[in-house]
Scaffold this active site. Structure first.
Site, PDB file in Angstrom:
ATOM      1  N   ARG A  71       4.942  16.866  15.793  1.00  0.00           N
ATOM      2  CA  ARG A  71       3.779  16.093  16.180  1.00  0.00           C
ATOM      3  C   ARG A  71       2.792  16.243  15.197  1.00  0.00           C
ATOM      4  O   ARG A  71       1.509  15.736  15.522  1.00  0.00           O
ATOM      5  CB  ARG A  71       3.473  16.589  17.588  1.00  0.00           C
ATOM      6  N   LYS A 101      -2.420   6.730   3.529  1.00  0.00           N
ATOM      7  CA  LYS A 101      -1.136   6.027   3.894  1.00  0.00           C
ATOM      8  C   LYS A 101       0.153   6.709   3.497  1.00  0.00           C
ATOM      9  O   LYS A 101       0.151   7.172   2.310  1.00  0.00           O
ATOM     10  CB  LYS A 101      -1.198   4.584   3.078  1.00  0.00           C
ATOM     11  N   GLU A 124      -2.649  -0.346 -11.286  1.00  0.00           N
ATOM     12  CA  GLU A 124      -3.611  -0.114 -10.259  1.00  0.00           C
ATOM     13  C   GLU A 124      -5.170   0.072 -10.915  1.00  0.00           C
ATOM     14  O   GLU A 124      -6.125  -0.319 -10.192  1.00  0.00           O
ATOM     15  CB  GLU A 124      -3.272   1.108  -9.398  1.00  0.00           C
ATOM     16  N   LYS A 157     -11.912   4.073  -4.294  1.00  0.00           N
ATOM     17  CA  LYS A 157     -10.950   4.174  -3.410  1.00  0.00           C
ATOM     18  C   LYS A 157     -11.582   4.793  -2.058  1.00  0.00           C
ATOM     19  O   LYS A 157     -11.567   4.377  -1.252  1.00  0.00           O
ATOM     20  CB  LYS A 157      -9.652   4.769  -3.909  1.00  0.00           C
ATOM     21  N   GLU A 180      -7.535  -0.031   8.111  1.00  0.00           N
ATOM     22  CA  GLU A 180      -7.436  -1.544   7.580  1.00  0.00           C
ATOM     23  C   GLU A 180      -7.606  -2.246   8.824  1.00  0.00           C
ATOM     24  O   GLU A 180      -6.823  -3.202   9.223  1.00  0.00           O
ATOM     25  CB  GLU A 180      -6.084  -1.826   6.978  1.00  0.00           C
ATOM     26  N   ARG A 237     -10.124  -2.886   3.688  1.00  0.00           N
ATOM     27  CA  ARG A 237      -9.157  -2.042   2.772  1.00  0.00           C
ATOM     28  C   ARG A 237      -8.140  -3.136   1.991  1.00  0.00           C
ATOM     29  O   ARG A 237      -7.447  -2.754   1.181  1.00  0.00           O
ATOM     30  CB  ARG A 237      -8.382  -1.050   3.695  1.00  0.00           C
ATOM     31  N   ASN A 254      -5.521  -4.439  -1.992  1.00  0.00           N
ATOM     32  CA  ASN A 254      -4.069  -4.948  -2.249  1.00  0.00           C
ATOM     33  C   ASN A 254      -4.175  -6.175  -3.256  1.00  0.00           C
ATOM     34  O   ASN A 254      -3.173  -6.988  -3.237  1.00  0.00           O
ATOM     35  CB  ASN A 254      -3.742  -5.650  -0.907  1.00  0.00           C
ATOM     36  N   HIS A 299      -1.169  -7.680  -4.748  1.00  0.00           N
ATOM     37  CA  HIS A 299       0.097  -7.106  -4.429  1.00  0.00           C
ATOM     38  C   HIS A 299       0.788  -7.938  -3.442  1.00  0.00           C
ATOM     39  O   HIS A 299       2.042  -7.589  -3.408  1.00  0.00           O
ATOM     40  CB  HIS A 299      -0.351  -5.498  -3.648  1.00  0.00           C
ATOM     41  N   HIS A 357       4.663  -7.597  -4.605  1.00  0.00           N
ATOM     42  CA  HIS A 357       5.818  -7.062  -3.641  1.00  0.00           C
ATOM     43  C   HIS A 357       6.756  -8.265  -3.468  1.00  0.00           C
ATOM     44  O   HIS A 357       7.973  -7.806  -3.299  1.00  0.00           O
ATOM     45  CB  HIS A 357       5.403  -6.855  -2.045  1.00  0.00           C
ATOM     46  N   HIS A 405       6.434  -1.157 -10.751  1.00  0.00           N
ATOM     47  CA  HIS A 405       5.491  -1.472  -9.813  1.00  0.00           C
ATOM     48  C   HIS A 405       4.195  -2.027 -10.610  1.00  0.00           C
ATOM     49  O   HIS A 405       3.620  -3.076 -10.202  1.00  0.00           O
ATOM     50  CB  HIS A 405       5.027  -0.510  -8.796  1.00  0.00           C
TER      51      HIS A 405
HETATM   52  N1  GLY Z   1      -2.821   1.340  -1.832  1.00  0.00           N
HETATM   53  C1  GLY Z   1      -3.541   0.393  -0.902  1.00  0.00           C
HETATM   54  C2  GLY Z   1      -4.108   1.302   0.063  1.00  0.00           C
HETATM   55  O1  GLY Z   1      -4.260   2.398   0.021  1.00  0.00           O
HETATM   56  O2  GLY Z   1      -4.871   0.770   1.126  1.00  0.00           O
END
Ligand code: GLY
Length: 362
Positions: free
Chosen positions: A120, A142, A184, A225, A235, A240, A244, A247, A251, A264
């Protein structure tokens, strides 16, 4: 040693920048007083750095367990995760252990999700070794793995106790890995700051990008960031989504080419050119802004000639509609308003997207 404090309400933590191993040890001693760590790494990074880090920690009387999996995006799945759970149980990793994600984005995401779910949830530390992980994936919590149906579908927001960035790790990266991070880095400039855009162009114009340049770039990207994650950790407000930029198209492109044609960073670079075209088409930005985006993408070493004439444009659109960020039937984009300023949540009708894809791939 420099640091940025990511001031989250519930889990504030530092991003520590240092190329001195003494600072690494100091950080572990202060954030991991239980002195038990479970290092997770991959077959590329472990032979270079695992023994060294294990050695430092053992010298300080830490108990160290380690698990190494095969490097590559193909390993970022539930099978790897299940193998790690079983191994951890076998070697006695308990709730007092801290997971150390030692590697690039795949390691950070997989080890992070392991830490979020094992018993957990146990503590996590991110030690990114790739440029992409330093400027993006190690910061912000993330975590997750891919399932057959899609990328990062099983996952959680799970913040580390600290992130430790040592740009010496970049010395062993190949060109492809540097470019992965470059995609990025350019994204931050185009999305957040004309000053950073100008600075990057100057750096890219030099014959050699030095480690000092990388130190500055990585620090600045982490600042962007951290600021966004602080404002919208999960998000929810949408801010946030700005991270992207480019992206959604990237993707879809990666999926349609089965991850074989582009890595990528390249896909993100192409995705940024696509949204520049889209924004210009609907008069959201000027041609000058579009050209500025092309300039930095090409200056960073990406090729704007695509070789994608035969791509199934309707399928690309369908894939974009399946993106996690699409909440209604219309695709939502992050679009450039001007260089250094982007806007999230712009819904665009299918026919306009399709026409832009067709023109873009011609
Ligand atoms: N890589 C996008 C984010 O961390 O929100």
């Amino acid at each position: 040693m420099k640091s940025i404090n990511l001031k989250l309400k519930n889990n504030p933590y530092p991003i520590i920048f240092s190329n001195n191993d003494k600072d690494l040890i100091k950080s572990f001693k202060s954030f991991v007083p239980e002195k038990k760590v479970f290092v997770i790494s991959d077959s590329n990074v472990a032979p270079l750095y695992l023994k060294k880090i294990e050695g430092f920690l053992k010298k300080e009387k830490f108990i160290v367990q380690a698990y190494v999996f095969k490097a590559g995006e193909q390993s970022k799945n539930l099978k790897t995760l299940s193998d790690i759970y079983n191994y951890a149980l076998k070697v006695g990793v308990d709730r007092k252990f801290t997971v150390v994600a030692l590697g690039g984005g795949v390691v950070g995401d997989t080890a992070g999700f392991f830490a979020a779910t094992y018993m957990r949830g146990i503590k996590l530390v991110q030690v990114p070794t790739s440029l992409l992980a330093m400027v993006d994936s190690s910061v912000g919590g993330k975590t997750g793995v891919n399932v057959e149906g899609g990328k990062n579908i099983a996952g959680a927001f799970y913040q580390p106790k600290f992130v430790y960035i040592n740009t010496d790790f970049l010395k062993t990266l190949d060109c492809q890995n540097i470019k992965n991070g470059m995609g990025e880095i350019v994204k931050y400039a185009v999305t957040f700051s004309k000053d950073f855009y100008n600075k990057l162009n100057k750096i890219f114009d030099k014959a050699v990008v030095t480690q000092k340049d990388f130190d500055e770039i990585v620090y600045q990207c982490c600042k962007f960031k951290a600021d966004i994650v602080k404002r919208d950790e999960k998000e929810v407000s949408g801010v946030r989504e700005l991270l992207n930029f480019g992206h959604t198209f990237a993707h879809a492109l990666e999926t349609i080419t089965e991850y074989k044609k582009f890595f990528h960073g390249e896909a993100v670079a192409i995705g940024m050119l696509f949204v520049a075209n889209l924004a210009e088409k609907i008069k959201f930005c000027t041609e000058k802004t579009k050209n500025e985006i092309y300039k930095i993408v090409e200056n960073a070493g990406f090729c704007a000639k695509l070789g994608l004439k035969k791509t199934d444009t309707k399928k690309l659109l369908e894939l974009m509609k399946k993106d996690k960020k699409s909440i209604s039937k219309t695709v939502r984009f992050v679009l450039p308003k001007q260089t250094g300023k982007a806007v999230f949540g712009v819904e665009i009708k299918d026919n306009i997207i399709l026409k832009t894809i067709e023109d873009f791939l011609k």
